[in-house]
Enzyme design. Sequence first.
Site, mmCIF file in Angstrom:
data_model
loop_
_atom_site.group_PDB
_atom_site.id
_atom_site.type_symbol
_atom_site.label_atom_id
_atom_site.label_comp_id
_atom_site.label_asym_id
_atom_site.label_seq_id
_atom_site.Cartn_x
_atom_site.Cartn_y
_atom_site.Cartn_z
ATOM 1 N N ASP A 32 31.470 6.027 -2.235
ATOM 2 C CA ASP A 32 30.260 6.558 -2.849
ATOM 3 C C ASP A 32 30.672 7.541 -3.939
ATOM 4 O O ASP A 32 31.543 8.387 -3.719
ATOM 5 C CB ASP A 32 29.414 7.256 -1.773
ATOM 6 C CG ASP A 32 28.018 7.601 -2.244
ATOM 7 O OD1 ASP A 32 27.888 8.211 -3.327
ATOM 8 O OD2 ASP A 32 27.067 7.296 -1.512
ATOM 9 N N ASN A 88 18.745 3.666 4.557
ATOM 10 C CA ASN A 88 17.387 4.096 4.228
ATOM 11 C C ASN A 88 16.556 2.935 3.702
ATOM 12 O O ASN A 88 17.060 2.087 2.969
ATOM 13 C CB ASN A 88 17.428 5.189 3.156
ATOM 14 C CG ASN A 88 18.177 6.415 3.612
ATOM 15 O OD1 ASN A 88 18.108 6.804 4.761
ATOM 16 N ND2 ASN A 88 18.929 7.010 2.701
ATOM 17 N N GLN A 95 15.348 6.315 0.329
ATOM 18 C CA GLN A 95 15.958 5.243 -0.456
ATOM 19 C C GLN A 95 15.702 5.514 -1.932
ATOM 20 O O GLN A 95 14.564 5.685 -2.355
ATOM 21 C CB GLN A 95 15.394 3.878 -0.054
ATOM 22 C CG GLN A 95 16.096 2.723 -0.732
ATOM 23 C CD GLN A 95 15.575 1.366 -0.289
ATOM 24 O OE1 GLN A 95 14.535 1.246 0.347
ATOM 25 N NE2 GLN A 95 16.308 0.317 -0.653
ATOM 26 N N HIS A 101 21.676 -1.334 1.270
ATOM 27 C CA HIS A 101 23.043 -0.841 1.386
ATOM 28 C C HIS A 101 23.146 0.043 2.613
ATOM 29 O O HIS A 101 22.161 0.583 3.094
ATOM 30 C CB HIS A 101 23.499 -0.095 0.132
ATOM 31 C CG HIS A 101 22.649 1.085 -0.234
ATOM 32 N ND1 HIS A 101 21.387 0.953 -0.807
ATOM 33 C CD2 HIS A 101 22.863 2.412 -0.114
ATOM 34 C CE1 HIS A 101 20.880 2.155 -1.035
ATOM 35 N NE2 HIS A 101 21.753 3.058 -0.612
ATOM 36 N N HIS A 103 25.290 3.335 4.258
ATOM 37 C CA HIS A 103 26.205 4.457 4.069
ATOM 38 C C HIS A 103 27.044 4.594 5.333
ATOM 39 O O HIS A 103 26.501 4.633 6.446
ATOM 40 C CB HIS A 103 25.428 5.770 3.891
ATOM 41 C CG HIS A 103 24.635 5.866 2.645
ATOM 42 N ND1 HIS A 103 25.118 6.476 1.506
ATOM 43 C CD2 HIS A 103 23.390 5.435 2.340
ATOM 44 C CE1 HIS A 103 24.195 6.433 0.561
ATOM 45 N NE2 HIS A 103 23.129 5.796 1.045
#
Length: 136
Positions: A32, A88, A95, A101, A103
């Site tokens: 990230d 999210n 989000q 996606h 995390h």
Amino acid sequence: MKDENCIFCKLANGQIPTNTIFEDEDFRVILDNSPATKGHTLILPKQHYANILEIDDEILGKAAKLAKKVITHEKKVLGCDGYNVLQNNGEVAGQTVFHFHMHLIPRYAGEKAIMEWNHKDFSDEDLKKICGEMKM
């Protein structure tokens, strides 16, 4: 299907450079760029799904299995003490990019719990070093 206007489609499909630690035909796993902790990664499907409600069940299952694989690897190489897996769905849930996606956030003893986090700043050199340590 890909969305030509989606930044995560571009990241997942190599149109934008990333610090990639894993890639296969369905996913790209990247560091990230605004990490919560050292080793914070994103699992990005290469196909576009806005959220968990739109993602193909088979791909979702593969994402969960991949999360476990990445976490197991990162615990070995980073020495983290725990993990948050965060996904999210919808703006109200936090989000901000509407491409499914996950995390994967390594947790280290002595850090306080996070639901919302302050992003860490790592230099490009630090990110490349961490990426090199985490490559699978």
